[in-house]
Design a protein around this motif. Sequence first.
Motif, PDB file in Angstrom:
ATOM      1  N   UNK A  44      28.680   7.418   4.342  1.00  0.00           N
ATOM      2  CA  UNK A  44      30.136   7.309   4.464  1.00  0.00           C
ATOM      3  C   UNK A  44      30.602   8.142   5.655  1.00  0.00           C
ATOM      4  N   UNK A  45      31.503   7.578   6.442  1.00  0.00           N
ATOM      5  CA  UNK A  45      32.045   8.257   7.627  1.00  0.00           C
ATOM      6  C   UNK A  45      33.540   8.012   7.683  1.00  0.00           C
ATOM      7  N   UNK A  46      34.334   9.076   7.958  1.00  0.00           N
ATOM      8  CA  UNK A  46      35.786   8.924   8.077  1.00  0.00           C
ATOM      9  C   UNK A  46      36.354  10.034   8.947  1.00  0.00           C
ATOM     10  N   UNK A  47      37.409   9.739   9.701  1.00  0.00           N
ATOM     11  CA  UNK A  47      38.210  10.741  10.404  1.00  0.00           C
ATOM     12  C   UNK A  47      39.490  10.950   9.589  1.00  0.00           C
ATOM     13  N   UNK A  48      39.816  12.193   9.293  1.00  0.00           N
ATOM     14  CA  UNK A  48      40.979  12.441   8.445  1.00  0.00           C
ATOM     15  C   UNK A  48      41.541  13.834   8.691  1.00  0.00           C
ATOM     16  N   UNK A  49      42.705  14.099   8.086  1.00  0.00           N
ATOM     17  CA  UNK A  49      43.311  15.423   8.155  1.00  0.00           C
ATOM     18  C   UNK A  49      42.958  16.283   6.946  1.00  0.00           C
ATOM     19  N   UNK A  50      42.586  15.664   5.828  1.00  0.00           N
ATOM     20  CA  UNK A  50      42.267  16.394   4.601  1.00  0.00           C
ATOM     21  C   UNK A  50      40.809  16.127   4.250  1.00  0.00           C
ATOM     22  N   UNK A  51      39.920  16.997   4.736  1.00  0.00           N
ATOM     23  CA  UNK A  51      38.490  16.804   4.513  1.00  0.00           C
ATOM     24  C   UNK A  51      38.141  16.905   3.036  1.00  0.00           C
ATOM     25  N   UNK A  52      38.809  17.828   2.318  1.00  0.00           N
ATOM     26  CA  UNK A  52      38.519  17.989   0.897  1.00  0.00           C
ATOM     27  C   UNK A  52      38.822  16.744   0.097  1.00  0.00           C
ATOM     28  N   UNK A  53      39.946  16.106   0.399  1.00  0.00           N
ATOM     29  CA  UNK A  53      40.310  14.887  -0.323  1.00  0.00           C
ATOM     30  C   UNK A  53      39.314  13.764  -0.057  1.00  0.00           C
ATOM     31  N   UNK A  54      38.758  13.711   1.173  1.00  0.00           N
ATOM     32  CA  UNK A  54      37.785  12.675   1.500  1.00  0.00           C
ATOM     33  C   UNK A  54      36.496  12.866   0.704  1.00  0.00           C
ATOM     34  N   UNK A  55      36.092  14.114   0.518  1.00  0.00           N
ATOM     35  CA  UNK A  55      34.887  14.393  -0.267  1.00  0.00           C
ATOM     36  C   UNK A  55      35.147  14.098  -1.742  1.00  0.00           C
ATOM     37  N   UNK A  56      36.314  14.493  -2.245  1.00  0.00           N
ATOM     38  CA  UNK A  56      36.656  14.230  -3.647  1.00  0.00           C
ATOM     39  C   UNK A  56      36.665  12.735  -3.943  1.00  0.00           C
ATOM     40  N   UNK A  57      37.117  11.949  -2.995  1.00  0.00           N
ATOM     41  CA  UNK A  57      37.098  10.497  -3.184  1.00  0.00           C
ATOM     42  C   UNK A  57      35.675   9.996  -3.355  1.00  0.00           C
ATOM     43  N   UNK A  58      34.759  10.580  -2.601  1.00  0.00           N
ATOM     44  CA  UNK A  58      33.357  10.187  -2.722  1.00  0.00           C
ATOM     45  C   UNK A  58      32.760  10.540  -4.059  1.00  0.00           C
ATOM     46  N   UNK A  59      33.187  11.660  -4.644  1.00  0.00           N
ATOM     47  CA  UNK A  59      32.663  12.097  -5.940  1.00  0.00           C
ATOM     48  C   UNK A  59      32.974  11.094  -7.044  1.00  0.00           C
ATOM     49  N   UNK A  60      34.049  10.347  -6.875  1.00  0.00           N
ATOM     50  CA  UNK A  60      34.405   9.339  -7.870  1.00  0.00           C
ATOM     51  C   UNK A  60      33.582   8.059  -7.712  1.00  0.00           C
ATOM     52  N   UNK A  61      32.869   7.953  -6.562  1.00  0.00           N
ATOM     53  CA  UNK A  61      32.095   6.736  -6.307  1.00  0.00           C
ATOM     54  C   UNK A  61      30.624   6.880  -6.677  1.00  0.00           C
ATOM     55  N   UNK A  62      30.142   8.111  -6.839  1.00  0.00           N
ATOM     56  CA  UNK A  62      28.734   8.316  -7.159  1.00  0.00           C
ATOM     57  C   UNK A  62      28.314   9.738  -6.885  1.00  0.00           C
ATOM     58  N   UNK A  63      26.999   9.947  -6.757  1.00  0.00           N
ATOM     59  CA  UNK A  63      26.466  11.289  -6.481  1.00  0.00           C
ATOM     60  C   UNK A  63      26.517  11.558  -4.977  1.00  0.00           C
TER      61      UNK A  63
END
Length: 561
Positions: free
Chosen positions: A295-314
């Motif tokens: 997964x790759x993304x450019x964003x302003x809230x890095x924590x929120x991007x990681x948290x979104x990934x936690x809901x998708x799997x390990x």
Amino acid sequence: MGDAHHQRTDGTADGLLLRRWARRSVDCLEERRGEINSLNVFPIPDSDTGTNLLFTMRAALDSAEALGGDVTSATRTANALARGAVAGARGNSGVILSQVIRGIAETVRGERINGLDLAEALQTGTELASRAVTDLVEGTIVTVLRASGEAAAQCVGVDLQSVALAAADAAASALVKTPQQLDVLASAGVVDAGGLGLLVILDALVESVSGHSPDRVELGAGRSRGLIAEVSRRDHDWDRKSGPLECGDDSAQDFEVMYLVDESDEDLMAALRTRLAVLGDSIVIVSDGFGGWSVHVHCCDAGAAVEAGLEAGRVHGIRISSFLVDQRDQLVARQEMQFQGHDARGVLAVVAGDGAAALFESEGASVLRCDEAPVTRAQLLGHIRTMDRTEVLVLPNGALSAQELVAVSAAARDPLHQVLLLSTSSMVQGLAALAVHDGSRNVADDGFTMSESAAATRWGSLRIAVERSLTFVGTCDPGDAIGLMGHEVVVIGPDVEASAARLIDLALGSGGELVTLLMGADAADGLAERMEAHVISTYPGVDVLIYQGGQPGDLFQLGVE
């Protein structure tokens, strides 16, 4: 070349050759990483595309070299390369590269790979990469990849070597066109960085299967910035913006976030893509084909991007980089360049003609050719930046107007770079300036001395009229010889040699110690020698220098010092 026999005469190759290709790709990316990084202006000018491609390809190679058992199987090697590339992908371009390699893994079904497999692999890689990118933009690595796949598909029944070369040639052609497709590339005077990296990798494949590297004269190291369409420089200065980057300005985002996801599925990853689209941009989500996702993304809230990934799997292998920090590091690196002494300064000359180009290059100048078409502001600016020098002295040699030169000077200058455009109106004035260049002097002193030498050189030219026109000294007809001093016509005559001698007389009328003749491509045999004899017999004590410039248009350019 110890395992060269792993490409058979039937035009196929095995796993050992695929591994050799990966190794050669790593070597080539290491050699050209700096050049590729310097072109990186889209989607973020963070100067890391070459580095990201190198890390991705190195991860693929490490995975393949860790294989045990039968390492000659093309299928096993391709699968290992794909797993390593997806797991170790860096940046937007690295993730896309991983899909090119995954395309090979999904296509090769036996012990060997042939030309048909490669063509299908490039098309599969294009489809995978296109699906992975949320907002696909033309003029990027995907555009170059698509062109290579389309060209490869036309090679029906052709061996691996021929398909690889056709794909690489098509990628080179597509790369040159990328500035016409993406405004930010045209504005910066560059081709797409990721596209160049892909071409380097495809050329490495050609070399691996054939033993010969393609000759990319038009895309040689250090020249990629000049290969742009005829466009105007806009107000963007993407890699030299002052002040911090914040959400809402040109960068739009502050962080690049990457991580790997296991124990997931297509539906969960689709939901993740939707969530990330709300948080940022440059979203790329790809599968390795074996249950793993990158997964790759450019964003302003890095924590929120990681948290979104936690809901998708390990989630694991999290990497977060700050564009603010990257920009600071780039500025520090440029500041360090200022203290490199003599090597920090370069001279760029705009010239026409093979002989003239060789002459300027022999004196240490970089050359921008203007034989076939006028040089644009964007081309000149791009070439200045390609030189990677903190001090650049430019000899325009009459190729651009004063207004255009002022615009280039303003765009090229910043606190870390000094770019001086000297007032040389012709190549003979440029040669006079270059003759007194001294890199050990202060750049301002060096530029002043060179400008003085150019200004002290009276210059003229002789050419043949192509149409009837009215001048200050009379009317010329097609075929007449026209002699100019500077930009003013001073001689018109039907006889070339008589007109040439008259022009020299006028140039020497107010004195002079040295006459320089830069002969053009259309000058008649013996004209230079006869003009030299005229000077020697008429003006004792005046020396004559003759060079074969090969420039179009002028029969010769004349300089008097």
